[in-house]
Each structure stands twice: as C-alpha cells, then as structure tokens.
Design a protein around this motif. Structure first.
Motif, PDB file in Angstrom:
ATOM      1  N   THR A 158       0.825  -1.204   0.000  1.00  0.00           N
ATOM      2  CA  THR A 158       0.000   0.000   0.000  1.00  0.00           C
ATOM      3  C   THR A 158       0.858   1.252   0.000  1.00  0.00           C
ATOM      4  OG1 THR A 158      -1.713  -1.204   1.219  1.00  0.00           O
ATOM      5  CG2 THR A 158      -1.899   1.187   1.161  1.00  0.00           C
ATOM      6  N   LEU A 159       1.915   1.265   0.792  1.00  0.00           N
ATOM      7  CA  LEU A 159       2.801   2.430   0.808  1.00  0.00           C
ATOM      8  C   LEU A 159       3.421   2.670  -0.560  1.00  0.00           C
ATOM      9  CD1 LEU A 159       4.664   2.007   4.219  1.00  0.00           C
ATOM     10  CD2 LEU A 159       2.766   3.555   3.695  1.00  0.00           C
ATOM     11  N   ALA A 160       3.785   1.582  -1.255  1.00  0.00           N
ATOM     12  CA  ALA A 160       4.361   1.737  -2.588  1.00  0.00           C
ATOM     13  C   ALA A 160       3.350   2.375  -3.539  1.00  0.00           C
ATOM     14  CB  ALA A 160       4.821   0.389  -3.132  1.00  0.00           C
ATOM     15  N   ARG A 161       2.085   1.911  -3.482  1.00  0.00           N
ATOM     16  CA  ARG A 161       1.047   2.482  -4.359  1.00  0.00           C
ATOM     17  C   ARG A 161       0.788   3.944  -4.016  1.00  0.00           C
ATOM     18  NH1 ARG A 161      -1.661  -2.525  -5.477  1.00  0.00           N
ATOM     19  NH2 ARG A 161      -0.096  -4.083  -4.959  1.00  0.00           N
ATOM     20  N   GLN A 162       0.930   4.263  -2.724  1.00  0.00           N
ATOM     21  CA  GLN A 162       0.628   5.617  -2.250  1.00  0.00           C
ATOM     22  C   GLN A 162       1.820   6.569  -2.363  1.00  0.00           C
ATOM     23  OE1 GLN A 162      -2.325   7.173  -0.509  1.00  0.00           O
ATOM     24  NE2 GLN A 162      -3.088   5.767  -2.061  1.00  0.00           N
ATOM     25  N   LEU A 163       2.892   6.117  -2.971  1.00  0.00           N
ATOM     26  CA  LEU A 163       4.087   6.953  -3.194  1.00  0.00           C
ATOM     27  C   LEU A 163       4.725   7.368  -1.875  1.00  0.00           C
ATOM     28  CD1 LEU A 163       2.539   9.306  -5.947  1.00  0.00           C
ATOM     29  CD2 LEU A 163       3.452   6.979  -6.212  1.00  0.00           C
ATOM     30  N   LEU A 164       4.641   6.487  -0.876  1.00  0.00           N
ATOM     31  CA  LEU A 164       5.146   6.823   0.452  1.00  0.00           C
ATOM     32  C   LEU A 164       6.364   5.994   0.863  1.00  0.00           C
ATOM     33  CD1 LEU A 164       1.733   7.298   2.274  1.00  0.00           C
ATOM     34  CD2 LEU A 164       3.451   9.068   1.898  1.00  0.00           C
ATOM     35  N   LEU A 165       6.776   5.051   0.030  1.00  0.00           N
ATOM     36  CA  LEU A 165       8.040   4.363   0.295  1.00  0.00           C
ATOM     37  C   LEU A 165       9.214   5.189  -0.218  1.00  0.00           C
ATOM     38  CD1 LEU A 165       7.593   0.538  -0.394  1.00  0.00           C
ATOM     39  CD2 LEU A 165       7.911   1.695   1.791  1.00  0.00           C
ATOM     40  N   THR A 166       9.045   5.713  -1.416  1.00  0.00           N
ATOM     41  CA  THR A 166      10.041   6.584  -2.042  1.00  0.00           C
ATOM     42  C   THR A 166       9.294   7.712  -2.725  1.00  0.00           C
ATOM     43  OG1 THR A 166      11.498   4.686  -2.467  1.00  0.00           O
ATOM     44  CG2 THR A 166      11.947   6.713  -3.690  1.00  0.00           C
ATOM     45  N   ARG A 167       9.742   8.926  -2.534  1.00  0.00           N
ATOM     46  CA  ARG A 167       9.074  10.037  -3.187  1.00  0.00           C
ATOM     47  C   ARG A 167       9.152   9.899  -4.707  1.00  0.00           C
ATOM     48  NH1 ARG A 167      10.502  12.698   1.506  1.00  0.00           N
ATOM     49  NH2 ARG A 167       8.819  13.971   2.365  1.00  0.00           N
ATOM     50  N   SER A 168       8.063  10.214  -5.361  1.00  0.00           N
ATOM     51  CA  SER A 168       7.975  10.056  -6.802  1.00  0.00           C
ATOM     52  C   SER A 168       8.307  11.374  -7.518  1.00  0.00           C
ATOM     53  CB  SER A 168       6.556   9.619  -7.189  1.00  0.00           C
ATOM     54  OG  SER A 168       6.401   9.620  -8.591  1.00  0.00           O
ATOM     55  N   PRO A 169       8.928  11.280  -8.698  1.00  0.00           N
ATOM     56  CA  PRO A 169       9.229  12.494  -9.464  1.00  0.00           C
ATOM     57  C   PRO A 169       8.072  12.964 -10.344  1.00  0.00           C
ATOM     58  CG  PRO A 169      10.161  10.591 -10.574  1.00  0.00           C
ATOM     59  CD  PRO A 169       9.530  10.082  -9.300  1.00  0.00           C
ATOM     60  N   ILE A 170       6.917  12.296 -10.285  1.00  0.00           N
ATOM     61  CA  ILE A 170       5.816  12.658 -11.172  1.00  0.00           C
ATOM     62  C   ILE A 170       5.239  14.015 -10.794  1.00  0.00           C
ATOM     63  CG2 ILE A 170       5.269  10.235 -11.608  1.00  0.00           C
ATOM     64  CD1 ILE A 170       2.880  10.492  -9.740  1.00  0.00           C
ATOM     65  N   SER A 171       4.440  14.580 -11.681  1.00  0.00           N
ATOM     66  CA  SER A 171       3.851  15.895 -11.455  1.00  0.00           C
ATOM     67  C   SER A 171       2.699  15.821 -10.458  1.00  0.00           C
ATOM     68  CB  SER A 171       3.332  16.471 -12.774  1.00  0.00           C
ATOM     69  OG  SER A 171       2.205  15.724 -13.229  1.00  0.00           O
ATOM     70  N   ALA A 172       2.311  16.981  -9.946  1.00  0.00           N
ATOM     71  CA  ALA A 172       1.172  17.027  -9.030  1.00  0.00           C
ATOM     72  C   ALA A 172      -0.097  16.545  -9.722  1.00  0.00           C
ATOM     73  CB  ALA A 172       0.981  18.455  -8.508  1.00  0.00           C
ATOM     74  N   GLU A 173      -0.276  16.892 -10.980  1.00  0.00           N
ATOM     75  CA  GLU A 173      -1.465  16.456 -11.707  1.00  0.00           C
ATOM     76  C   GLU A 173      -1.474  14.945 -11.881  1.00  0.00           C
ATOM     77  OE1 GLU A 173      -4.060  17.638 -15.674  1.00  0.00           O
ATOM     78  OE2 GLU A 173      -1.940  18.196 -15.566  1.00  0.00           O
ATOM     79  N   ASP A 174      -0.321  14.374 -12.228  1.00  0.00           N
ATOM     80  CA  ASP A 174      -0.252  12.920 -12.382  1.00  0.00           C
ATOM     81  C   ASP A 174      -0.471  12.210 -11.045  1.00  0.00           C
ATOM     82  OD1 ASP A 174       0.163  13.126 -15.082  1.00  0.00           O
ATOM     83  OD2 ASP A 174       2.335  12.849 -14.975  1.00  0.00           O
ATOM     84  N   ALA A 175       0.019  12.810  -9.958  1.00  0.00           N
ATOM     85  CA  ALA A 175      -0.197  12.215  -8.641  1.00  0.00           C
ATOM     86  C   ALA A 175      -1.674  12.254  -8.265  1.00  0.00           C
ATOM     87  CB  ALA A 175       0.639  12.944  -7.591  1.00  0.00           C
ATOM     88  N   LEU A 176      -2.346  13.372  -8.526  1.00  0.00           N
ATOM     89  CA  LEU A 176      -3.779  13.462  -8.259  1.00  0.00           C
ATOM     90  C   LEU A 176      -4.539  12.395  -9.038  1.00  0.00           C
ATOM     91  CD1 LEU A 176      -4.827  17.241  -8.239  1.00  0.00           C
ATOM     92  CD2 LEU A 176      -4.897  15.626  -6.339  1.00  0.00           C
ATOM     93  N   THR A 177      -4.134  12.179 -10.281  1.00  0.00           N
ATOM     94  CA  THR A 177      -4.786  11.163 -11.105  1.00  0.00           C
ATOM     95  C   THR A 177      -4.540   9.772 -10.541  1.00  0.00           C
ATOM     96  OG1 THR A 177      -4.577  12.535 -13.082  1.00  0.00           O
ATOM     97  CG2 THR A 177      -4.916  10.172 -13.409  1.00  0.00           C
ATOM     98  N   HIS A 178      -3.279   9.463 -10.249  1.00  0.00           N
ATOM     99  CA  HIS A 178      -2.947   8.131  -9.733  1.00  0.00           C
ATOM    100  C   HIS A 178      -3.662   7.841  -8.427  1.00  0.00           C
ATOM    101  CE1 HIS A 178      -0.741   4.626  -8.435  1.00  0.00           C
ATOM    102  NE2 HIS A 178      -0.382   5.263  -7.335  1.00  0.00           N
ATOM    103  N   LEU A 179      -3.736   8.832  -7.531  1.00  0.00           N
ATOM    104  CA  LEU A 179      -4.317   8.636  -6.212  1.00  0.00           C
ATOM    105  C   LEU A 179      -5.832   8.794  -6.198  1.00  0.00           C
ATOM    106  CD1 LEU A 179      -1.624  10.682  -4.257  1.00  0.00           C
ATOM    107  CD2 LEU A 179      -1.860   8.193  -4.269  1.00  0.00           C
ATOM    108  N   LEU A 180      -6.425   9.051  -7.367  1.00  0.00           N
ATOM    109  CA  LEU A 180      -7.866   9.298  -7.485  1.00  0.00           C
ATOM    110  C   LEU A 180      -8.332  10.430  -6.585  1.00  0.00           C
ATOM    111  CD1 LEU A 180      -7.636   5.840  -7.758  1.00  0.00           C
ATOM    112  CD2 LEU A 180      -9.924   6.332  -8.571  1.00  0.00           C
ATOM    113  N   GLY A 181      -7.495  11.444  -6.456  1.00  0.00           N
ATOM    114  CA  GLY A 181      -7.849  12.602  -5.648  1.00  0.00           C
ATOM    115  C   GLY A 181      -7.296  12.534  -4.242  1.00  0.00           C
ATOM    116  N   LEU A 182      -7.421  13.641  -3.539  1.00  0.00           N
ATOM    117  CA  LEU A 182      -6.935  13.753  -2.165  1.00  0.00           C
ATOM    118  C   LEU A 182      -8.025  14.343  -1.285  1.00  0.00           C
ATOM    119  CD1 LEU A 182      -3.430  15.263  -2.969  1.00  0.00           C
ATOM    120  CD2 LEU A 182      -3.862  12.952  -2.120  1.00  0.00           C
ATOM    121  N   GLN A 183      -8.169  13.770  -0.106  1.00  0.00           N
ATOM    122  CA  GLN A 183      -9.122  14.290   0.864  1.00  0.00           C
ATOM    123  C   GLN A 183      -8.806  15.750   1.146  1.00  0.00           C
ATOM    124  OE1 GLN A 183     -11.841  13.030   2.076  1.00  0.00           O
ATOM    125  NE2 GLN A 183     -11.937  12.971   4.293  1.00  0.00           N
TER     126      GLN A 183
END
Length: 391
Positions: A35-60
């Motif tokens: 789960t941490l790997a999917r959530q980009l919390l094991l290693t910080r990801s270089p992707i953009s904020a928009e791509d992160a919002l898409t991957h995470l299906l939004g943020l609370q």
C-alpha cells in the motif's frame, strides 16, 4: 475422487478432480509495504502534481491545506504552487465525492467520479426528507443550477434563494439537496495556497466548461467507468477487498464489478481469510523494505480507504488519531501510525505514541525539516518532541 469404468463395466481406477490452489496469504507487513508503494510513500515520486492526483484518485480536502501536505509527503520536487496553479487554471477542483467528503480531483476525475458516486448522494438525501416535504426536487435542482451558474453562491446565499421558493422547508435540507443533486465545485481563490476565500459554489460543468460523464447505467458494459475505477483503486490502494473499496468510495454492491474483473486480477488472502484482489503487475515489495518517516495531514486517504486498517494502524492504537469527528495529523514510522504532529506558533511538535530510538528521532527530524522547507520555505520553525501520547 471419481471412478472410471471401461465399456464392459470394469473399474479402471480413479482420477482426481482438479482443485484450485489456495490463494497466497499476505500478512499485515506485506500489505503495508504494498500500500505504501502504491501511495508513493516508500520513495518520493518524481511525477507531477497532476499525475499524482490522477494516480491517487484525488486527495481528501476537508480543509484547504491537507492536499498540499499530502503531496509534499509523496512527491520529489513538489512545491505548493504546483497544486495551486492547477486549481487556478481549473485543471483541479474541490468537490464532494467519496464518502460525501470534499476531495481535490483533477478536472477529468471530477467529471467522471462525481457521477459514479451519485447513488451515495441520493441515499444521503433520504436522511433529510422530513425537511424537504412538499419540495419538488427536480424543480429545486433546476433552480439551484440557474442560481449558481449565474454567479458562484455561498451555501447561505443558496439557502436564502431557495427559501423564497419553499419558505416552509428546512433551510439546511434545501442546501444539502442542492449539494447532493448537483456537482458543486468550490471556486477559487478557495483552496489556493497562501490565499483565503469563503466557500462559493458553481457547477463543475460551468466551472470547467465541459459536461460531466453521464451517470453509469446499472447494466453497463464491463468496460464501464466503474470497472475502470476498480482497477485504478487497486493501483492506488491495493491489494484490497470488495469491502475496502466500498469503504473508500462510500458505495455498496461492488461485488459484481470485481467478479467481472476477476480473470484480469490476482487474488490473495489476509491472515483473517478475507479475499483480496490486486493487479498482476502492481508493486508488492519485500515486507522488509525500509519505510522512512512521513508526516501526513489530517484525513489523509491512506488511513480512510480500507475497511480493515490493520495494515497501517496497530491494533493497540486504533482510534488514537481522532478526537470526536476531528482527525489529527499523523506521523508514520516504519510504515505505520506512530504518533501525532501539529504546526503552530513557530514550532513543529511531534507527539509519539511510544518511545523512539535516537536513529528514528533523527530521521523524523530530517523528514520534518524537509516538509517545512517544501511548504514553508523562508520561515523558521523549531522541531520539538512533545510528551509521549498514552492511550
């Protein structure tokens, strides 16, 4: 076992019916690292904020700042202006979606996910039916759309305008009905980093200049928005059970979608025997993979998107991250909840749930410094460890 016979009736032996191999078991630590790997919390990801919002299906986004802190914990090179710019350019919006709570979504996800969760909004409205006696909901929907598309309105302004049409109705119920029946987004400057602004609403279609996806049909083809969302949920939160996704979305009756997708998925079991689904190519790191400390905001989706949160919250700490209806900011150590934190009066205060080793404290301080440098560059803060929080 089955017995076979020859044409003369003579027994020729037995053959075993094929049996499916038992699904592999994933323990809490294996689920945690996946789960941490999917959530980009094991290693910080270089992707953009928009791509992160898409991957995470939004943020609370119950409050303005949490999405910024959530991305600061997950992305390499993130700056608050990255998300602020998306919102100012109407490429991201704040809207009520999952679990009837405000989320920050990309414009594309706003227009697809909001219709997907419409059944939950319809159910929510039934709790207010007493205050809506005599109210024509179709007429209310049309009138409310006209009002907010003329100009963005606050909830107070919307209530007052609707009360002119239905003076005997409950004011709160009228505004809830408008919110449930319409995809209302919070217009900027609300939600921008370093800006303030009251909540003013208009429709997503009007704000974004394009129509929403039609509401999914109950008998839609397998390649529906729902099925695609199941796959995306697993990519961001898996391995997960049907109930896990139902908890995340605030929807029910998702079993059929998982069954349609079963041939494309892997299945596992947790230690309690619950069936878990996952994408074949999704990361499932070694359970001993290091998990660095992370500072998460209140209401982070990591802690709200599974029916069983045991992979992230030790059993003896269950309920410790909330006071009433208010969630606290959470510290992760070795991938699990290990304390609370707050930022106030020039000090980042960390309150662990137990003793931390010198090495862990050093890593927590370094992570805190990074968070502060990302979101509050140029402002001096002290970092202190408060009293250990006892149950």
């Amino acid at each position: 076992m089955t017995k076979t016979t020859s044409a003369t009736g003579t027994s020729t032996g037995t053959t075993a019916r094929p049996t499916a191999a038992p699904a592999p078991v994933l323990g809490p630590r294996a689920l945690n690292r996946a789960t941490l790997a999917r959530q980009l919390l094991l290693t910080r990801s270089p992707i953009s904020a928009e791509d992160a919002l898409t991957h995470l299906l939004g943020l609370q986004a119950q409050n303005v700042k949490p999405p910024y802190y959530a991305l600061a914990a997950r992305l390499d090179g993130f700056g608050p202006e990255d998300l602020s710019r998306l919102m100012a350019d109407r490429e991201a919006v704040r809207i009520v979606t999952m679990r009837s709570t405000i989320h920050t979504h990309t414009a594309a996800d706003c227009l697809t996910l909001r219709p997907l969760v419409q059944p939950a909004r319809d159910r929510e409205l039934t709790y207010f039916r007493k205050g809506l006696e005599g109210v024509d909901l179709d007429r209310l929907t049309t009138l409310a759309r006209e009002l907010v598309e003329q100009e963005p309105r606050t909830m107070k302004q919307l209530r007052e305008a609707l009360l002119v049409e239905w003076p005997d109705a409950d004011p709160q119920s009228l505004s809830v009905a408008a919110r449930c029946r319409l995809p209302l987004v919070q217009v900027t400057p609300r939600g921008l980093w370093g800006h303030s602004g009251q909540v003013a609403l208009t429709t997503a279609e009007h704000w974004l200049g394009r129509p929403a996806e039609p509401d999914p049909e109950p008998d839609a083809e397998p390649a529906s928005v729902l099925d695609e969302t199941v796959l995306r949920y697993l990519a961001a939160f898996g391995p997960a059970s049907v109930k896990d996704m139902q908890t995340w979305a605030g929807l029910t009756r998702l079993r059929d979608a998982f069954e349609r997708l079963r041939p494309r998925l892997l299945t596992f079991r947790d230690e309690r025997g619950t069936e878990l689904f996952d994408l074949p190519d999704a990361p499932r790191p070694d359970p001993e993979t290091p998990a660095p400390p992370r500072f998460l905001p209140e209401f982070d989706n990591l802690l709200l998107s599974h029916a069983d949160r045991g992979r992230l919250v030790p059993a003896d700490l269950k309920g410790r991250t909330w006071t009433g209806n208010q969630a606290h900011c959470v510290l992760l150590v070795d991938g699990v909840v290990a304390g609370l934190w707050r930022l106030a009066d020039g000090t980042l205060t960390v309150e662990p749930f137990g003793s931390l080793t010198k090495g862990v404290r050093t890593a927590v301080v370094e992570e805190g410094e990074r968070m502060l440098g990302t979101l509050h560059a140029g402002t001096a803060y002290d970092i202190r460890f408060g009293t250990v929080v006892r149950g």
